[in-house]
Design a protein around this motif. Structure first.
Motif, PDB file in Angstrom:
ATOM      1  N   TYR A  34      -1.485 -14.591  -0.288  1.00  9.21           N
ATOM      2  CA  TYR A  34      -0.820 -14.338   0.778  1.00  9.21           C
ATOM      3  C   TYR A  34      -1.027 -13.153   1.418  1.00  9.21           C
ATOM      4  O   TYR A  34      -0.700 -12.010   1.333  1.00  9.21           O
ATOM      5  CB  TYR A  34       0.918 -14.409   0.569  1.00  9.21           C
ATOM      6  CG  TYR A  34       1.386 -14.901   1.950  1.00  9.21           C
ATOM      7  CD1 TYR A  34       1.446 -16.268   2.459  1.00  9.21           C
ATOM      8  CD2 TYR A  34       2.331 -14.060   2.614  1.00  9.21           C
ATOM      9  CE1 TYR A  34       1.883 -16.563   3.571  1.00  9.21           C
ATOM     10  CE2 TYR A  34       2.983 -14.536   3.838  1.00  9.21           C
ATOM     11  CZ  TYR A  34       2.886 -15.722   4.080  1.00  9.21           C
ATOM     12  OH  TYR A  34       3.526 -15.990   5.449  1.00  9.21           O
ATOM     13  N   THR A  35      -1.940 -13.333   2.602  1.00  2.77           N
ATOM     14  CA  THR A  35      -2.410 -12.223   3.558  1.00  2.77           C
ATOM     15  C   THR A  35      -1.688 -12.077   4.850  1.00  2.77           C
ATOM     16  O   THR A  35      -0.977 -13.151   5.119  1.00  2.77           O
ATOM     17  CB  THR A  35      -4.146 -12.249   3.773  1.00  2.77           C
ATOM     18  OG1 THR A  35      -4.183 -13.859   4.359  1.00  2.77           O
ATOM     19  CG2 THR A  35      -4.874 -12.415   2.378  1.00  2.77           C
ATOM     20  N   LEU A  36      -1.915 -11.017   5.520  1.00  4.37           N
ATOM     21  CA  LEU A  36      -1.500 -10.977   6.756  1.00  4.37           C
ATOM     22  C   LEU A  36      -2.043 -12.253   7.655  1.00  4.37           C
ATOM     23  O   LEU A  36      -0.862 -12.703   8.244  1.00  4.37           O
ATOM     24  CB  LEU A  36      -1.936  -9.617   7.615  1.00  4.37           C
ATOM     25  CG  LEU A  36      -1.234  -8.305   7.224  1.00  4.37           C
ATOM     26  CD1 LEU A  36      -1.538  -7.318   8.074  1.00  4.37           C
ATOM     27  CD2 LEU A  36       0.492  -8.521   7.254  1.00  4.37           C
ATOM     28  N   ASP A  37      -2.917 -12.514   7.721  1.00  4.76           N
ATOM     29  CA  ASP A  37      -3.404 -13.774   8.654  1.00  4.76           C
ATOM     30  C   ASP A  37      -2.795 -14.857   8.052  1.00  4.76           C
ATOM     31  O   ASP A  37      -2.496 -15.727   9.041  1.00  4.76           O
ATOM     32  CB  ASP A  37      -5.167 -13.762   8.454  1.00  4.76           C
ATOM     33  CG  ASP A  37      -5.512 -14.386   9.727  1.00  4.76           C
ATOM     34  OD1 ASP A  37      -5.064 -13.804  11.085  1.00  4.76           O
ATOM     35  OD2 ASP A  37      -5.979 -15.340   9.842  1.00  4.76           O
ATOM     36  N   LYS A  38      -2.827 -15.144   6.754  1.00  3.35           N
ATOM     37  CA  LYS A  38      -2.031 -16.219   6.407  1.00  3.35           C
ATOM     38  C   LYS A  38      -0.459 -16.285   7.258  1.00  3.35           C
ATOM     39  O   LYS A  38       0.029 -17.493   7.427  1.00  3.35           O
ATOM     40  CB  LYS A  38      -1.805 -16.792   4.865  1.00  3.35           C
ATOM     41  CG  LYS A  38      -3.388 -17.109   4.516  1.00  3.35           C
ATOM     42  CD  LYS A  38      -3.549 -17.038   2.851  1.00  3.35           C
ATOM     43  CE  LYS A  38      -4.713 -17.649   2.549  1.00  3.35           C
ATOM     44  NZ  LYS A  38      -5.178 -17.389   1.137  1.00  3.35           N
TER      45      LYS A  38
END
Ligand code: BES
Ligand code: ZN
Ligand code: ZN
Length: 486
Positions: A82-86
């Motif tokens: 789970y990344t910032l962009d997700k």
């Protein structure tokens, strides 16, 4: 509206709840909610009636077991992925899909990778972006009422939310300006809009009119404006956020309010959408707005040359010679290569006003779209250190950029006019590079980044963070760059 909510009582909350569900980890609050619902969440998960796939949103109804009637289970995939962009996309999708006020149980979105405060700023930004509408001139408005979003957490997230909203709103303002048609946003309208902002924030500004441009010999802007009945404007706003520093960053944006191509007229299909040829100005202004509203300790100079590019008996013709503000002469071999002409004078003016470095943005060439498509901004620089810092900010915001080269031979290619110093559009040469090389003739040694956003300023389809049309590209990246280097 987005607000921070502390001391949430899971079972006595009247709005719809949204709760994040990772596939490999169940948060304590999820377990609490599950208990209150007599283990229904666990059962539904086991039966695969609730999806934990990223961005899948499953609504369930509480049937009186808790006060909220409805719960949205938001799939988040694996915690470690789970990344910032997700998070951006998930929050955007959630905001787009909800029909009612929402309390987002924010702790359930947090992982070890990112701080909850950073997630909150990103959430506020994404919700703001996703809520942007393009129905300004529709007589029947989409009457969906405005929705309240609450980020419920043990932490007070209100400061982070405020920052996120500023990034989102500034980007939306850039989108708004871009989407305005040529007859609704002339150079005068653009100048008034920006002057309004400057007045509101008590910033020193100047709208330069034609006589002063003549006095300053701004042959580029005046030349492009020759075919128009609309007066040109050179818009300059000054923000002094750091009196200690002698650095002044100029943000220069191409403000071409409609590009017909002039006598080198565009064919109909290429002319469509040319209301957005002020996308550089829109994004430069948006980034400026971020810095001003965040009170960043930087000094900025916003410089926007604005006109449309029209045909008339007075318009410039192929072969005409223009005398630019810095004294160089240009043969206009193509009247459709007008952006570089107005930007050149803006660059000279910015230097005269004390810019120690320059970032310019422009919907400058169709060639950059051929090279990089519509999701990557083409970039050029004469200062690799400066560029590398900027590239870091673009990694954070996930606005992709790609650096293209400028060789000495490219500068040489511009010197192909028989009669003038420079040719504005050498034939048989790389288009995006020629445009950048032309600007460099005016920038000279001042550290400089050029962003050709012809492809990225607009999208052809709706997406998680907004509708089709203007993107407001680079507002967030420049904002972030200024924030992290200040
Ligand atoms: N505004 C256009 C560039 C453009 C093209 C922006 C497509 C957005 C989408 C610019 O003024 C232009 O016409 N450039 C010419 C340059 C050429 C004449 C050297 C181009 O790209 O064709
Ligand atoms: Zn053009
Ligand atoms: Zn143009």
């Amino acid at each position: 509206m987005i607000k921070s909510k502390q001391n949430l009582n899971l079972t006595h909350e009247s709005t719809t709840l949204a709760i994040g569900v990772f596939c490999n980890h169940k948060h304590e609050l999820f377990n609490q909610l599950d208990q209150a619902l007599a283990s229904q969440l666990t059962t539904l998960l086991e039966q695969e009636l609730i999806s934990t796939k990223l961005k899948d949103i499953t609504p369930i109804y509480s049937l009186g077991k808790i006060q909220s009637k409805k719960i949205l289970l938001v799939g988040l995939g694996k915690t470690e992925e789970y990344t910032l962009d997700k998070h951006r996309q998930t929050m955007g999708k959630l905001a787009k899909e909800t029909q009612e006020d929402l309390t987002i149980i924010f702790e359930t979105f947090a992982t070890d990778n990112v701080s909850i405060r950073q997630l909150a700023a990103i959430a506020a930004e994404s919700i703001t972006l996703a809520s942007y509408k393009t129905d300004a001139y529709k007589t029947e408005k989409n009457d969906k009422k405005s929705i309240q979003f609450y980020l419920a957490s043990n932490h007070d997230l209100s400061e982070d939310i405020k920052r996120g909203i500023i990034y989102g709103e500034a980007t939306n303002h850039a989108r708004h300006l871009y989407n305005e048609p040529g007859n609704k946003l002339t150079a005068t309208d653009l100048a008034n809009y920006i002057a309004g902002f400057a007045k509101k924030h008590q910033l020193e500004f100047k709208i330069m009119e034609k006589p002063e441009m003549e006095a300053k010999k701004m042959g580029g802007l005046l030349g492009v404006n020759r075919g128009s009945t609309e007066p040109p404007k050179m818009i300059v706003v000054n923000y002094q956020g750091n009196t200690q520093s002698s650095e002044v960053t100029a943000l220069i944006g191409k403000g071409l309010t409609f590009d017909t191509g002039g006598y080198c007229l565009k064919p109909r299909t290429s002319m469509n959408g040319m209301q957005g040829d002020m996308g550089g100005a829109a994004s430069a202004f948006g980034a400026f707005e971020v810095a001003v509203r965040l009170n960043l300790p930087v000094n900025l100079l916003l410089v926007i040359p604005s006109t449309d590019n029209m045909v008339s008996a007075d318009a410039i013709k192929p072969g005409d010679i223009l005398h630019m503000m810095n004294g160089k002469t240009v043969e206009v071999t193509n009247t459709d290569a007008e952006g570089r002409l107005i930007l050149a004078d803006a660059i000279t003016l910015a230097k005269e006003l004390g810019a120690s470095r320059i970032i310019d943005l422009a919907t400058l060439t169709g060639a950059v779209i051929v090279a990089l498509g519509s999701e990557t901004t083409g970039t050029f620089t004469n200062d690799q250190e400066f560029f590398n810092q900027f590239a870091k900010a673009s990694k954070f915001t996930n606005e992709d950029i790609w650096q293209l080269p400028l060789f000495p031979r490219d500068q040489k290619s511009l010197r192909s006019s028989l009669v003038a110093d420079l040719n504005n559009s050498p034939v048989g040469k790389p288009g995006a590079i020629m445009a950048a090389a032309f600007l460099k003739e005016f920038v000279e040694d001042t550290p400089w980044i050029h962003l050709d956003i012809a492809g990225t300023s607009e999208t052809k389809a709706n997406h998680d963070l907004g509708p089709k049309g203007a993107t407001g590209v680079m507002v967030r990246t420049i904002g972030k760059y200024l924030e992290t280097t200040s």
